[in-house]
Write a protein that holds these residues in place. Structure first.
Motif, mmCIF file in Angstrom:
data_model
loop_
_atom_site.group_PDB
_atom_site.id
_atom_site.type_symbol
_atom_site.label_atom_id
_atom_site.label_comp_id
_atom_site.label_asym_id
_atom_site.label_seq_id
_atom_site.Cartn_x
_atom_site.Cartn_y
_atom_site.Cartn_z
ATOM 1 N N THR A 188 -5.581 7.339 -11.603
ATOM 2 C CA THR A 188 -4.127 7.366 -12.154
ATOM 3 C C THR A 188 -3.800 8.349 -12.787
ATOM 4 O OG1 THR A 188 -4.305 5.857 -13.783
ATOM 5 C CG2 THR A 188 -3.676 4.934 -11.703
ATOM 6 N N GLN A 193 0.732 11.996 -8.008
ATOM 7 C CA GLN A 193 0.410 10.696 -8.046
ATOM 8 C C GLN A 193 -0.766 10.211 -7.308
ATOM 9 O OE1 GLN A 193 3.456 7.929 -6.887
ATOM 10 N NE2 GLN A 193 2.393 5.982 -7.569
ATOM 11 N N GLU A 201 -2.890 6.497 -6.618
ATOM 12 C CA GLU A 201 -2.872 4.897 -6.880
ATOM 13 C C GLU A 201 -4.443 4.723 -6.763
ATOM 14 O OE1 GLU A 201 -0.008 3.167 -4.890
ATOM 15 O OE2 GLU A 201 1.245 4.758 -4.869
ATOM 16 N N ASP A 209 -5.981 -0.464 -3.047
ATOM 17 C CA ASP A 209 -5.354 -1.686 -3.246
ATOM 18 C C ASP A 209 -5.912 -2.852 -2.541
ATOM 19 O OD1 ASP A 209 -4.790 -0.601 -0.604
ATOM 20 O OD2 ASP A 209 -2.765 -0.744 -0.807
ATOM 21 N N THR A 258 2.538 12.747 1.365
ATOM 22 C CA THR A 258 1.411 11.662 1.005
ATOM 23 C C THR A 258 0.263 11.707 1.897
ATOM 24 O OG1 THR A 258 2.696 10.016 2.379
ATOM 25 C CG2 THR A 258 3.517 10.184 -0.009
#
Length: 145
Positions: free
Chosen positions: A25, A36, A38, A41, A63
């Motif tokens: 991050t 960005q 992440e 997940d 992205t």
């Protein structure tokens, strides 16, 4: 195909460097063009994990996903973008230096290009070094006291 290698002596112990470098991050703080990142997940930070990323390049935001190829806290990691016929791989290594009061950081960048695009590899490598060759200096500014 090897694109470039850069190294930097960071005047901070390896655990302080890893606190910044090992946190995806925080990649936008020291990786130019990264907006960005992440954490995965679907599981822990480990080789094979996928990291969603947002980047801006030449005014275009997109992205994508980074693949965590290596994960060896606090000694380094490698990330890859793209696929088997066209992509990049960045390998970051960190080793204690100067009795543990500093860290030697090394970034090795590789590019994968297949087919007719191989003729443009030199141009891509030059652009990669210009865009990403300063990452370790930026990391040093964040990690050093």
């Amino acid at each position: 195909m090897h694109a470039f290698t850069v190294s930097e002596l960071i005047r901070a112990p390896i655990d302080r460097v890893w606190a910044v470098a090992g946190d995806p991050t925080r990649f936008p703080e020291w990786m130019q063009g990264v907006d960005q990142v992440e954490p995965p997940d679907d599981g822990p930070m480990e080789a094979g994990a996928r990291l969603p990323i947002t980047v801006t390049d030449r005014g275009q935001t997109r992205t994508s996903t980074l693949k965590l190829v290596e994960w060896d806290p606090p000694h380094g990691f490698a990330i890859a973008a793209g696929n088997d016929s066209a992509g990049t791989r960045y390998r970051y290594r960190f080793e204690p230096a100067r009795d543990g009061t500093a860290t030697r950081a090394v970034l090795e960048a590789d590019v994968i290009i297949q087919g007719k695009w191989r003729f443009f590899a030199w141009l891509l490598k030059k652009g990669m070094k210009r865009a990403d060759g300063g990452q370790l200096r930026a990391l040093a500014r964040l990690a050093a006291p």
